[in-house]
Design a protein around this motif. Structure first.
Motif, PDB file in Angstrom:
ATOM      1  N   MET A  71       0.838  -1.189   0.000  1.00 24.54           N
ATOM      2  CA  MET A  71       0.000   0.000   0.000  1.00 24.54           C
ATOM      3  C   MET A  71       0.877   1.244   0.000  1.00 24.54           C
ATOM      4  O   MET A  71       2.047   1.189   0.408  1.00 24.54           O
ATOM      5  N   ALA A  72       0.310   2.350  -0.448  1.00 26.59           N
ATOM      6  CA  ALA A  72       0.895   3.665  -0.240  1.00 26.59           C
ATOM      7  C   ALA A  72       0.010   4.394   0.758  1.00 26.59           C
ATOM      8  O   ALA A  72      -1.211   4.427   0.593  1.00 26.59           O
ATOM      9  N   LEU A  73       0.612   4.932   1.806  1.00 27.40           N
ATOM     10  CA  LEU A  73      -0.137   5.569   2.880  1.00 27.40           C
ATOM     11  C   LEU A  73       0.206   7.052   2.968  1.00 27.40           C
ATOM     12  O   LEU A  73       1.341   7.453   2.711  1.00 27.40           O
ATOM     13  N   PRO A  74      -0.759   7.899   3.346  1.00 29.71           N
ATOM     14  CA  PRO A  74      -0.625   9.357   3.212  1.00 29.71           C
ATOM     15  C   PRO A  74       0.363   9.986   4.176  1.00 29.71           C
ATOM     16  O   PRO A  74       0.724   9.417   5.210  1.00 29.71           O
TER      17      PRO A  74
ATOM     18  N   THR B 103       4.437   1.778   1.785  1.00 28.39           N
ATOM     19  CA  THR B 103       5.289   2.951   1.614  1.00 28.39           C
ATOM     20  C   THR B 103       4.591   4.156   2.227  1.00 28.39           C
ATOM     21  O   THR B 103       3.480   4.515   1.822  1.00 28.39           O
ATOM     22  N   LEU B 104       5.225   4.757   3.211  1.00 27.73           N
ATOM     23  CA  LEU B 104       4.679   5.956   3.853  1.00 27.73           C
ATOM     24  C   LEU B 104       5.170   7.158   3.049  1.00 27.73           C
ATOM     25  O   LEU B 104       6.372   7.415   2.966  1.00 27.73           O
TER      26      LEU B 104
ATOM     27  N   LEU C  40       6.602  11.616  10.442  1.00 23.97           N
ATOM     28  CA  LEU C  40       5.551  10.780   9.856  1.00 23.97           C
ATOM     29  C   LEU C  40       5.718   9.319  10.262  1.00 23.97           C
ATOM     30  O   LEU C  40       4.745   8.649  10.620  1.00 23.97           O
ATOM     31  N   ILE C  41       6.946   8.829  10.208  1.00 24.39           N
ATOM     32  CA  ILE C  41       7.180   7.436  10.606  1.00 24.39           C
ATOM     33  C   ILE C  41       6.772   7.227  12.058  1.00 24.39           C
ATOM     34  O   ILE C  41       6.152   6.217  12.399  1.00 24.39           O
ATOM     35  N   ALA C  42       7.104   8.177  12.908  1.00 22.03           N
ATOM     36  CA  ALA C  42       6.738   8.056  14.327  1.00 22.03           C
ATOM     37  C   ALA C  42       5.225   7.959  14.494  1.00 22.03           C
ATOM     38  O   ALA C  42       4.731   7.213  15.349  1.00 22.03           O
ATOM     39  N   ILE C  43       4.482   8.713  13.693  1.00 27.08           N
ATOM     40  CA  ILE C  43       3.019   8.650  13.767  1.00 27.08           C
ATOM     41  C   ILE C  43       2.532   7.243  13.452  1.00 27.08           C
ATOM     42  O   ILE C  43       1.741   6.649  14.202  1.00 27.08           O
ATOM     43  N   TYR C  44       2.990   6.689  12.349  1.00 26.53           N
ATOM     44  CA  TYR C  44       2.500   5.370  11.935  1.00 26.53           C
ATOM     45  C   TYR C  44       2.913   4.279  12.911  1.00 26.53           C
ATOM     46  O   TYR C  44       2.117   3.381  13.224  1.00 26.53           O
TER      47      TYR C  44
ATOM     48  N   ALA D 213      10.093   3.868   4.495  1.00 28.30           N
ATOM     49  CA  ALA D 213      10.216   5.327   4.451  1.00 28.30           C
ATOM     50  C   ALA D 213      10.176   5.778   2.999  1.00 28.30           C
ATOM     51  O   ALA D 213      11.033   5.399   2.191  1.00 28.30           O
ATOM     52  N   GLY D 214       9.176   6.587   2.649  1.00 30.50           N
ATOM     53  CA  GLY D 214       9.084   7.094   1.286  1.00 30.50           C
ATOM     54  C   GLY D 214      10.159   8.125   1.006  1.00 30.50           C
ATOM     55  O   GLY D 214      10.408   9.018   1.821  1.00 30.50           O
ATOM     56  N   ILE D 215      10.825   7.996  -0.139  1.00 30.91           N
ATOM     57  CA  ILE D 215      11.887   8.919  -0.548  1.00 30.91           C
ATOM     58  C   ILE D 215      11.556   9.449  -1.935  1.00 30.91           C
ATOM     59  O   ILE D 215      11.395   8.665  -2.873  1.00 30.91           O
ATOM     60  N   PRO D 216      11.465  10.764  -2.097  1.00 28.32           N
ATOM     61  CA  PRO D 216      11.218  11.318  -3.432  1.00 28.32           C
ATOM     62  C   PRO D 216      12.517  11.533  -4.196  1.00 28.32           C
ATOM     63  O   PRO D 216      13.566  11.804  -3.602  1.00 28.32           O
ATOM     64  N   THR D 217      12.433  11.438  -5.518  1.00 27.05           N
ATOM     65  CA  THR D 217      13.576  11.792  -6.362  1.00 27.05           C
ATOM     66  C   THR D 217      13.348  13.130  -7.061  1.00 27.05           C
ATOM     67  O   THR D 217      14.144  13.526  -7.906  1.00 27.05           O
ATOM     68  N   TYR D 218      12.275  13.816  -6.707  1.00 30.90           N
ATOM     69  CA  TYR D 218      11.930  15.081  -7.343  1.00 30.90           C
ATOM     70  C   TYR D 218      11.938  16.201  -6.306  1.00 30.90           C
ATOM     71  O   TYR D 218      11.951  15.955  -5.103  1.00 30.90           O
TER      72      TYR D 218
END
Length: 383
Positions: free
Chosen positions: A171-174, A197-198, A235-239, A251-256
């Motif tokens: 899943m992708a989570l907000p 993925t958070l 965010l990770i602490a919240i989840y 941990a979601g990582i953007p490349t943009y």
């Protein structure tokens, strides 16, 4: 360099966990790489040796089954799945984003969709499915959680009947703590999904009359004075606090990057006044968004890069443009932090936003390479 900022940054990292002298072996950690096909990034260029999972984005839901989003997608499926011939450990998954409202209605419809979807995934050789519903309403929570359970039950049945490995569910989570707290049942997720993925990005972007100052797209640590939840660590602490198992959290990582137009070119720091999204980048020409290729081009053209020792991310200013971006240093730091916290790995959005052109120094796809190297290597220094 601001001595106070360095001191505060050191204190923050102490509170986050051991960051210096953190030894990291790959140890089964995931590097989940999302990919969306573009004209400038064909599927044949996907770095399948650098990722543990490739997630193709997106397909949709229609008539109780999965449908490709556009002509030619099935050929792309074949290319991505074909990488498993040279990399047998690779998992290739398909992400769904639109159409959930038509399925999350009643148990019979959910089961019918699950059966049809599993058949679709098996037909094209996928290893699993990614649910990227952005986002259910609070009133749909119970039905969505029931849908996840029904889909898992059907993948288990499919595995037993076919004597084959069960399909993966992710899943992708907000990135929103309110949505995180009301939209999901974490006991159900822990028992039925393989990882999530958070989406620790898009914390800040220019929004008229809402966000009129420059801000970081994806800081590891929130800047002083900001809500600590508006960061990867927050965010990770919240989840984790809500009950998501660390090993299933990526941990979601953007490349943009996100860009802004400065109100005054002489005010170009963090939280400077902005009047609109940034002008189109110098290469991909996206308003308000910089691919990593745009970032490297802007720096070559005279942009100035600044490293924030508190938030552990860079930004650049170039004329009237201000850009919060990801660098090799920042993404590697996030990987090391994620591993130090016992997470299941990282989820990268997205391969096609990294640099394939050679505009950036070093190897092509420098951010994906930096993520891979950080996950594989032992690092014994502080950022």
């Amino acid at each position: 360099m601001d001595i106070l900022k360095c001191f505060v940054g050191a204190l923050i990292f102490t509170s986050l966990g051991t960051f210096c002298s953190t030894k990291i072996e790959n140890g089964g950690k995931n590097i989940v790489c999302y990919y969306h096909q573009t004209l400038y990034f064909p599927p044949s260029e996907v770095p399948h040796q650098l990722c543990t999972h490739i997630v193709y984005a997106f397909a949709s839901i229609s008539n109780d089954t999965i449908v490709p989003d556009r002509p030619g997608d099935t050929e792309t499926y074949d290319v991505l799945v074909g990488f498993k011939a040279s990399n047998p450990k690779l998992k290739v998954m398909l992400s769904l984003q639109l159409g959930f409202n038509n399925v999350v209605t009643d148990p019979d419809t959910m089961k019918k969709f699950a059966i049809n979807a599993i058949g679709f995934l098996r037909h094209y050789g996928f290893d699993g499915i990614d649910f990227d519903w952005e986002f259910p309403k609070a009133s749909q929570k119970n039905r969505y959680m029931q849908f996840i359970q029904i889909f898992r039950a059907q993948t288990s049945l499919d595995s037993r009947l076919g004597n084959q490995t069960a399909l993966l569910i992710s899943m992708a989570l907000p990135n929103n703590n309110h949505q995180a707290s009301i939209l999901y049942d974490y006991t159900i997720l822990n028992n039925n999904i393989d990882f999530a993925t958070l989406m620790a990005y898009d914390f800040h972007m220019y929004i008229p009359n809402v966000e009129n100052i420059t801000g970081y797209n994806s800081p590891l640590v929130a800047p002083i004075g900001e809500n600590p939840n508006s960061s990867t660590s927050g965010l990770i602490a919240i989840y984790l606090g809500l009950g998501l198992t660390p090993e299933k959290a990526l941990a979601g990582i953007p490349t943009y990057g996100r860009s802004y137009t400065l109100a005054n070119v002489k005010q170009h720091g963090l939280h400077s006044p902005a009047i609109e999204p940034g002008d189109p980048g110098p290469v991909r020409h996206l308003r308000g968004v910089y691919t990593f290729t745009d970032t490297c081009a802007a720096l070559k053209l005279g942009g100035t890069s600044v490293w924030d020792p508190v938030s552990l991310v860079p930004y650049l200013y170039w004329g009237k443009s201000w850009v919060s971006y990801a660098s090799e240093k920042s993404v590697a730091g996030k990987v090391r932090w994620a591993v130090s916290k016992g997470l299941g790995g990282v989820g990268v959005w997205a391969i096609h936003l990294d640099d394939l052109t050679g505009e950036c120094p070093g190897p092509k796809l420098p951010l994906i390479n930096a993520i891979h190297s950080a996950m594989k290597s032992t690092r014994n220094h502080c950022l």
